[in-house]
Design a protein around this motif. Structure first.
Motif, PDB file in Angstrom:
ATOM      1  N   THR A 101      -2.301  32.233  61.377  1.00  0.00           N
ATOM      2  CA  THR A 101      -1.912  33.640  61.419  1.00  0.00           C
ATOM      3  C   THR A 101      -0.547  33.790  62.076  1.00  0.00           C
ATOM      4  O   THR A 101       0.315  34.526  61.583  1.00  0.00           O
ATOM      5  CB  THR A 101      -2.970  34.464  62.183  1.00  0.00           C
ATOM      6  N   GLN A 102      -0.311  33.086  63.175  1.00  0.00           N
ATOM      7  CA  GLN A 102       0.984  33.165  63.851  1.00  0.00           C
ATOM      8  C   GLN A 102       2.112  32.678  62.942  1.00  0.00           C
ATOM      9  O   GLN A 102       3.195  33.267  62.930  1.00  0.00           O
ATOM     10  CB  GLN A 102       0.960  32.356  65.150  1.00  0.00           C
ATOM     11  N   LEU A 103       1.874  31.601  62.202  1.00  0.00           N
ATOM     12  CA  LEU A 103       2.899  31.094  61.282  1.00  0.00           C
ATOM     13  C   LEU A 103       3.222  32.112  60.192  1.00  0.00           C
ATOM     14  O   LEU A 103       4.389  32.374  59.897  1.00  0.00           O
ATOM     15  CB  LEU A 103       2.445  29.776  60.649  1.00  0.00           C
ATOM     16  N   ILE A 104       2.187  32.693  59.588  1.00  0.00           N
ATOM     17  CA  ILE A 104       2.418  33.669  58.515  1.00  0.00           C
ATOM     18  C   ILE A 104       3.082  34.915  59.080  1.00  0.00           C
ATOM     19  O   ILE A 104       3.996  35.482  58.458  1.00  0.00           O
ATOM     20  CB  ILE A 104       1.096  34.015  57.792  1.00  0.00           C
ATOM     21  N   GLU A 105       2.665  35.353  60.255  1.00  0.00           N
ATOM     22  CA  GLU A 105       3.322  36.517  60.871  1.00  0.00           C
ATOM     23  C   GLU A 105       4.790  36.227  61.162  1.00  0.00           C
ATOM     24  O   GLU A 105       5.653  37.086  60.984  1.00  0.00           O
ATOM     25  CB  GLU A 105       2.586  36.944  62.142  1.00  0.00           C
ATOM     26  N   TRP A 106       5.100  35.000  61.588  1.00  0.00           N
ATOM     27  CA  TRP A 106       6.497  34.618  61.791  1.00  0.00           C
ATOM     28  C   TRP A 106       7.269  34.746  60.476  1.00  0.00           C
ATOM     29  O   TRP A 106       8.380  35.284  60.443  1.00  0.00           O
ATOM     30  CB  TRP A 106       6.613  33.180  62.338  1.00  0.00           C
ATOM     31  N   ALA A 107       6.671  34.220  59.385  1.00  0.00           N
ATOM     32  CA  ALA A 107       7.337  34.254  58.080  1.00  0.00           C
ATOM     33  C   ALA A 107       7.558  35.691  57.598  1.00  0.00           C
ATOM     34  O   ALA A 107       8.612  36.010  57.041  1.00  0.00           O
ATOM     35  CB  ALA A 107       6.530  33.462  57.048  1.00  0.00           C
ATOM     36  N   ILE A 108       6.596  36.558  57.824  1.00  0.00           N
ATOM     37  CA  ILE A 108       6.740  37.962  57.437  1.00  0.00           C
ATOM     38  C   ILE A 108       7.841  38.622  58.254  1.00  0.00           C
ATOM     39  O   ILE A 108       8.701  39.328  57.710  1.00  0.00           O
ATOM     40  CB  ILE A 108       5.397  38.707  57.575  1.00  0.00           C
ATOM     41  N   ASP A 109       7.849  38.381  59.565  1.00  0.00           N
ATOM     42  CA  ASP A 109       8.893  38.952  60.423  1.00  0.00           C
ATOM     43  C   ASP A 109      10.275  38.446  60.025  1.00  0.00           C
ATOM     44  O   ASP A 109      11.240  39.209  59.963  1.00  0.00           O
ATOM     45  CB  ASP A 109       8.623  38.630  61.895  1.00  0.00           C
ATOM     46  N   GLU A 110      10.390  37.144  59.762  1.00  0.00           N
ATOM     47  CA  GLU A 110      11.679  36.577  59.340  1.00  0.00           C
ATOM     48  C   GLU A 110      12.095  37.156  57.995  1.00  0.00           C
ATOM     49  O   GLU A 110      13.280  37.437  57.777  1.00  0.00           O
ATOM     50  CB  GLU A 110      11.585  35.048  59.267  1.00  0.00           C
ATOM     51  N   SER A 111      11.148  37.383  57.094  1.00  0.00           N
ATOM     52  CA  SER A 111      11.451  37.990  55.800  1.00  0.00           C
ATOM     53  C   SER A 111      12.015  39.398  55.990  1.00  0.00           C
ATOM     54  O   SER A 111      13.005  39.766  55.347  1.00  0.00           O
ATOM     55  CB  SER A 111      10.198  38.034  54.922  1.00  0.00           C
ATOM     56  N   ARG A 112      11.396  40.166  56.854  1.00  0.00           N
ATOM     57  CA  ARG A 112      11.919  41.507  57.160  1.00  0.00           C
ATOM     58  C   ARG A 112      13.336  41.415  57.720  1.00  0.00           C
ATOM     59  O   ARG A 112      14.225  42.164  57.327  1.00  0.00           O
ATOM     60  CB  ARG A 112      11.016  42.217  58.159  1.00  0.00           C
ATOM     61  N   HIS A 113      13.527  40.495  58.655  1.00  0.00           N
ATOM     62  CA  HIS A 113      14.842  40.309  59.283  1.00  0.00           C
ATOM     63  C   HIS A 113      15.907  39.947  58.244  1.00  0.00           C
ATOM     64  O   HIS A 113      17.068  40.323  58.388  1.00  0.00           O
ATOM     65  CB  HIS A 113      14.741  39.218  60.359  1.00  0.00           C
ATOM     66  N   GLN A 114      15.496  39.241  57.194  1.00  0.00           N
ATOM     67  CA  GLN A 114      16.422  38.839  56.130  1.00  0.00           C
ATOM     68  C   GLN A 114      16.566  39.910  55.045  1.00  0.00           C
ATOM     69  O   GLN A 114      17.219  39.687  54.032  1.00  0.00           O
ATOM     70  CB  GLN A 114      15.966  37.518  55.501  1.00  0.00           C
ATOM     71  N   GLY A 115      15.942  41.069  55.243  1.00  0.00           N
ATOM     72  CA  GLY A 115      16.085  42.174  54.302  1.00  0.00           C
ATOM     73  C   GLY A 115      15.191  42.095  53.086  1.00  0.00           C
ATOM     74  O   GLY A 115      15.429  42.779  52.082  1.00  0.00           O
ATOM     75  N   CYS A 116      14.146  41.302  53.156  1.00  0.00           N
ATOM     76  CA  CYS A 116      13.228  41.171  52.012  1.00  0.00           C
ATOM     77  C   CYS A 116      12.356  42.418  51.878  1.00  0.00           C
ATOM     78  O   CYS A 116      11.941  43.009  52.865  1.00  0.00           O
ATOM     79  CB  CYS A 116      12.325  39.951  52.191  1.00  0.00           C
ATOM     80  N   GLN A 117      12.066  42.771  50.624  1.00  0.00           N
ATOM     81  CA  GLN A 117      11.159  43.864  50.335  1.00  0.00           C
ATOM     82  C   GLN A 117       9.774  43.364  49.907  1.00  0.00           C
ATOM     83  O   GLN A 117       8.845  44.153  49.778  1.00  0.00           O
ATOM     84  CB  GLN A 117      11.726  44.754  49.220  1.00  0.00           C
ATOM     85  N   LEU A 118       9.646  42.061  49.701  1.00  0.00           N
ATOM     86  CA  LEU A 118       8.404  41.496  49.191  1.00  0.00           C
ATOM     87  C   LEU A 118       8.266  40.066  49.696  1.00  0.00           C
ATOM     88  O   LEU A 118       9.254  39.329  49.728  1.00  0.00           O
ATOM     89  CB  LEU A 118       8.442  41.499  47.651  1.00  0.00           C
TER      90      LEU A 118
END
Length: 150
Positions: A101-118
């Protein structure tokens, strides 16, 4: 995250990463932990690409998890940038600890930081436990995937 560090993977991490990739029935068929040469070459390519994040989770100096996050700029969805999560692995000793869960949450947060919409990911049809895990985290099984070996 307490005593957990998520950081970019280095060449010294490759044996542990490959060990985790090979530590299941599917990975055992397609990984070669005895020859790290292709993995080290792949790490060099990944490290040189600004749209790639290969990370490891480290607890008490030991690599206990990994994933790859790829950022993909695109034209569809009104020019949306998306990310793809690949190669998620948690060391057998850490399964059930919340590390995944922590790994996936990191990936989601990094995706947001990179401007991802999906954020997208795929999971082999046989990994039903993984499917339930991703659904608990809010992912939906919305597409059918296809592969062509070259």
């Amino acid at each position: 995250m307490g005593d957990l560090e998520i950081r970019p993977a280095t060449a010294d991490d490759v044996p542990a990463i490959v060990g985790m990739l090979a530590d299941d029935p599917l990975g055992a068929q397609r990984e070669s932990p005895d020859d790290l040469t292709p993995y080290l070459a792949a790490l060099e390519r990944l490290s040189a690409d600004p749209n790639q994040r290969l990370v490891v989770a480290v607890r008490e100096g030991r690599v206990v998890g990994t994933l790859q996050l790829t950022i993909i700029p695109g034209l569809s969805r009104r020019g949306a940038t998306r990310s793809i999560i690949e190669g998620v692995r948690v060391h057998a000793d850490e399964r059930g600890s919340g590390l995944g869960t922590q790994l996936i949450e990191w990936a989601i947060d990094e995706s947001r930081h990179q401007g991802c919409q999906l954020v997208q990911l795929t999971s082999d049809n046989t990994r039903t436990d993984a499917h339930r895990f991703y659904e608990r985290l809010g992912f939906t099984a919305s597409h059918t995937g296809f592969k062509l070996s070259l």
